[in-house]
Design a protein around this motif. Structure first.
Motif, PDB file in Angstrom:
ATOM      1  N   CYS A 176      14.454   5.932   2.217  1.00 26.52           N
ATOM      2  CA  CYS A 176      13.307   6.196   3.104  1.00 26.52           C
ATOM      3  C   CYS A 176      12.790   7.624   2.943  1.00 26.52           C
ATOM      4  CB  CYS A 176      13.705   5.984   4.569  1.00 26.52           C
ATOM      5  SG  CYS A 176      14.117   4.286   4.983  1.00 26.52           S
TER       6      CYS A 176
ATOM      7  N   ILE B 144      11.011  10.959   1.860  1.00 27.98           N
ATOM      8  CA  ILE B 144       9.667  11.170   1.308  1.00 27.98           C
ATOM      9  C   ILE B 144       9.740  12.210   0.206  1.00 27.98           C
ATOM     10  CG2 ILE B 144       7.387  12.118   1.817  1.00 27.98           C
ATOM     11  CD1 ILE B 144       7.777  10.798   4.619  1.00 27.98           C
TER      12      ILE B 144
ATOM     13  N   GLU C  76      10.739   3.722  -3.517  1.00 30.20           N
ATOM     14  CA  GLU C  76      11.358   2.456  -3.868  1.00 30.20           C
ATOM     15  C   GLU C  76      11.170   2.090  -5.332  1.00 30.20           C
ATOM     16  OE1 GLU C  76      10.471  -0.723  -1.167  1.00 30.20           O
ATOM     17  OE2 GLU C  76      11.162   0.469   0.538  1.00 30.20           O
TER      18      GLU C  76
ATOM     19  N   MET D  86       0.827  -1.201   0.000  1.00 28.03           N
ATOM     20  CA  MET D  86       0.000   0.000   0.000  1.00 28.03           C
ATOM     21  C   MET D  86       0.866   1.257   0.000  1.00 28.03           C
ATOM     22  SD  MET D  86      -2.528   1.350   2.988  1.00 28.03           S
ATOM     23  CE  MET D  86      -1.163   1.926   3.989  1.00 28.03           C
ATOM     24  N   LEU D  87       1.723   1.306   1.037  1.00 26.47           N
ATOM     25  CA  LEU D  87       2.566   2.488   1.156  1.00 26.47           C
ATOM     26  C   LEU D  87       3.914   2.249   0.518  1.00 26.47           C
ATOM     27  CD1 LEU D  87       1.644   3.324   4.800  1.00 26.47           C
ATOM     28  CD2 LEU D  87       1.331   4.838   2.862  1.00 26.47           C
ATOM     29  N   LYS D  88       4.399   3.258  -0.159  1.00 24.90           N
ATOM     30  CA  LYS D  88       5.692   3.135  -0.837  1.00 24.90           C
ATOM     31  C   LYS D  88       6.544   4.341  -0.501  1.00 24.90           C
ATOM     32  CE  LYS D  88       5.539  -0.543  -3.586  1.00 24.90           C
ATOM     33  NZ  LYS D  88       6.588  -1.555  -3.539  1.00 24.90           N
ATOM     34  N   THR D  89       7.817   4.113  -0.232  1.00 24.12           N
ATOM     35  CA  THR D  89       8.739   5.245  -0.250  1.00 24.12           C
ATOM     36  C   THR D  89       9.150   5.378  -1.717  1.00 24.12           C
ATOM     37  OG1 THR D  89      10.430   3.665   0.376  1.00 24.12           O
ATOM     38  CG2 THR D  89       9.637   5.106   2.102  1.00 24.12           C
TER      39      THR D  89
END
Lengths: 193, 193
Positions: free
Chosen positions: A191, A193, A6, A1-4
Motif C-alpha cells: 500500500c 506510495i 502493485e 485507475m489508481l494503482k499502488t
C-alpha cells in the motif's frame, strides 16, 4: 485507475540469529498466505529423495555455480560444508517483475549481501524475546555441542547490533503473533506510495 | 529486552475524498480491532440525545473553542455550518504517550492541517476504485443536489492529486479488503525500526 506499487512485487528479506525461528515463521506464513512467493535457492548439493528441481532448489554443478558467482548471478551466496547455496538474481527479478512479492529467509550475513548487491528490499529482523529464550531454543534443537552453543550465542549478540540496518523488527514471542506481523508488513508495503 | 517503537503510539490519519467511505471503513476497523483509539473531536454544537462528553465529542462553548484555537490547542479544526469542530492536541498527545495508537478520520484539508501542525503521523489515503464509482456513491447518499455533486466530484479530482503527500494508499474496492489493509498498516508501523 489508481494503482499502488502493485505493478512490481517487493522483495522481503526475513533474517535473524540462528535458532530464532525464521523457518517456522516462514512455513506458517506460506501456509495461510499465498500472495507471496518463496525464493527458491540454487545449490550444488545432491537432490534428496522427493526434491524437485525448480521447486525445492535449483540444482547445479560446482562448475556452473562458480561461473554464476563470477557473472554476478546471485544476490547472495554462501559455502556450507563444501556445498554452495545461493539466491538466483534472475529468478527474484522475474518474479518481482511479474508483480509478485518474493520472500527470502536468510541469515544475517546473507541479508547483508542482499543489501549490498540488490537495490531494493524490505528488511525484517526476527528477534528472540530475550537471549535466555534464544539459548533455550538452541538447546532444544539438541544437536549442538556446548562449544557451538557458546559460539552461536556470541554471534547472536553481535547480530542483534545490526537491527538498525533493518526496516522492521518482529519479536518472535509466539509464532502466530510473528506471522501476523510479517503478513501485515507485506500487505502494508504493497500500500506504500 | 528488545523493543520496537511500542513505547509511543502512532497517529494514523485516515483521509480521502468525500463519500469514499472513510467512516464505514473506520467503524468496521474499530469493531474488529481494539488496539487503536478513535480520536475524540471537540465541537461547539449541542450534544444530541445519548451523546456523552469525552466519548462522542468534547463539547465546548464557542468562546472556549476560539480561545483554544488561539492557544494552538487543536492539531486541526474547521467551521462547518456555524459550528466548530477540532482535534484536541492534548488528547492525542496523551494517548500517544500512553503507548496507544490513535486514528483520526478527516477530510483532505484537515489532513493537510495535521501535517503542518503536528510533527508526526502515518498518512493513509482512501481512494475510490474509479471516479465513476465515487460518483455513484455520492448519488446513493441521495441527499445532495446536482450542483453539490458536481462540486464534490471536482473537489475529489483535485484531492486525488495530493496522494503523493501520503504514506499509504488504500483503494476502497470492498470494505473488508480496505479494513484488512488499514489494520496491516497499523500493525506494520508498530514493527518499524
Amino acid at each position: 485507475m489508481l494503482k499502488t506499487n502493485e505493478n512490481r512485487g517487493n522483495l522481503i528479506i526475513l533474517s535473524g540469529p540462528s535458532a530464532v525461528g525464521k523457518g517456522t515463521v516462514l512455513r506458517a506464513l506460506l501456509e495461510e498466505y499465498d500472495d507471496v512467493c518463496y525464493s527458491v535457492s540454487a545449490t550444488t548439493r545432491e537432490p534428496r529423495k522427493g526434491e524437485v528441481n525448480g521447486v525445492h532448489y535449483f540444482f547445479m554443478s560446482q562448475d556452473k555455480f562458480k561461473e554464476s558467482i563470477e557473472n554476478n548471478e546471485f544476490i547472495e551466496w554462501a559455502k556450507v560444508h563444501n556445498n554452495y547455496y545461493g539466491t538466483p538474481r534472475n529468478y527474484v527479478e522475474d518474479t518481482l517483475k511479474s508483480g509478485k512479492d518474493v520472500i527470502l529467509e536468510i541469515d544475517i550475513q546473507g541479508a547483508r549481501q542482499v543489501a549490498d548487491s540488490f537495490s531494493e528490499g524490505v528488511f525484517v529482523f526476527l528477534a528472540p524475546p530475550s537471549m535466555e529464550e534464544l539459548k533455550s531454543r538452541i538447546y532444544k534443537r539438541g544437536t549442538e555441542t556446548e562449544d557451538v552453543i557458546q559460539t552461536r550465542m556470541s554471534n547472536a549478540t553481535k547480530e542483534l547490533e545490526e537491527i538498525d540496518r533493518y526496516d522492521y523488527l518482529i519479536i518472535n514471542d509466539e509464532v502466530e503473533n510473528a506471522v501476523n506481523k510479517l503478513k501485515s508488513i507485506i500487505i502494508a508495503e504493497r500500500c506504500k506510495i
